[in-house]
Design an enzyme around this catalytic site. Structure first.
Site, PDB file in Angstrom:
ATOM      1  N   CYS A 156      -2.178   0.644  10.017  1.00  0.00           N
ATOM      2  CA  CYS A 156      -3.345  -0.103   9.530  1.00  0.00           C
ATOM      3  C   CYS A 156      -4.188  -0.701  10.660  1.00  0.00           C
ATOM      4  CB  CYS A 156      -2.928  -1.170   8.546  1.00  0.00           C
ATOM      5  SG  CYS A 156      -1.736  -2.307   9.194  1.00  0.00           S
TER       6      CYS A 156
ATOM      7  N   HIS B  77       0.840  -1.200   0.000  1.00  0.00           N
ATOM      8  CA  HIS B  77       0.000   0.000   0.000  1.00  0.00           C
ATOM      9  C   HIS B  77       0.878   1.254   0.000  1.00  0.00           C
ATOM     10  CE1 HIS B  77      -3.159  -2.549   2.254  1.00  0.00           C
ATOM     11  NE2 HIS B  77      -3.716  -2.213   1.105  1.00  0.00           N
TER      12      HIS B  77
END
Ligand code: CIR
Length: 258
Positions: free
Chosen positions: A248, A163
């Site tokens: 996250c 990501h």
């Protein structure tokens, strides 16, 4: 007055089945993961954040990585449509949570895909990683959702890591930090500071100068301390085995109007 609420989601017993893309699969110790998650959430609370648990998603091994399921801009929640099909079942629980907090809700629509880990906000600028999980339609939908609210959306290629926020995050002064070998285009950021460790690229802003960081980045923590910040290190080793990082494991909600 800014809110200080953070969504978190308890790890589920199937955690060890979580996806790995850029790493070798290694065994995950669930008991240890739960302890690490408890310690992480405790650090948030110790810094004044109210933690709000999203309902567990027992059939979704990666559901602890709650950041990927929603992107917040002001009090508007853009519900993600994860690039990995196995993660789509995580989304309804997050939507229930943000609705109950009074957020205005928007959704990424099929066939677009977007993982929250691909979105980095720095002031009014919203960087969106176009990579393995977020496609061009996902980027367009972020523009459509947030530009009318005053955001400037900047698309960033992501080819080397999972990501965008696996590659870069930002310090409280807006300086973008990243481990250079993992950053496709550092020149897209107005101020870029290279850090010596992969996990040193990940900071959660706790408020003031406090930075939540992974214990696996001690040299970067020293660098940030030397710049006047206060790193707070947590061991998230079990989640790192699944390509997770400190960002996250929570979604910080700073601008709720509820
Ligand atoms: N935002 C993030 O960095 N999320 C980590 C997700 C890890 C999970 N194993 C996945 O591959 O989706």
């Amino acid at each position: 007055m800014p809110s200080r609420k953070a969504l978190v989601r308890r790890p589920v017993p199937r955690l060890a089945e979580g996806l790995v893309t850029h790493a070798e699969r290694v065994g995950v110790d669930f008991g240890r993961a739960v302890e690490q998650w408890e310690a992480y959430t405790e650090v948030l609370r110790a810094h004044g954040w109210e933690t709000i648990e999203v309902d567990p998603a027992d059939d979704c091994p990666d559901s602890v990585f709650v950041e990927d399921t929603v992107v917040m801009y002001r009090n508007v929640a853009l519900i993600a449509r994860p690039g990995a099909g196995s993660r789509r079942g995580e989304v309804p629980g997050t939507e229930r949570a943000v609705v109950s907090l009074g957020c205005s809700v928007n959704r990424v629509r099929e066939p677009g895909t977007l993982d929250g880990g691909d979105v980095l906000k720095v002031g009014e600028t919203v960087y969106v990683g176009r990579g393995g999980r977020t496609d061009a339609a996902g980027v367009r939908q972020v523009r459509a959702a947030f530009e009318p609210l005053g955001a400037r959306v900047v698309a960033v290629p992501v080819t080397k890591v999972l990501h965008l926020k696996s590659a870069v995050t930002a310090l409280p002064d807006g300086t973008v930090v990243g481990h250079a070998p993992h950053v496709d285009a550092p020149s897209l950021f107005p101020r870029f500071l290279p850090v010596p460790e992969e996990s040193g690229a990940h900071v959660v802003l706790l408020g003031g100068g406090a930075l939540l960081m992974a214990a696996s980045a001690p040299r970067t923590a020293e660098l940030f301390a030397d710049l006047g910040y206060e790193p707070v290190l947590v061991d998230i080793g079990e989640f790192e085995k699944l390509e997770g990082c400190v960002t996250c494991l929570s979604v910080r909600l700073r601008e709720l109007h509820a």
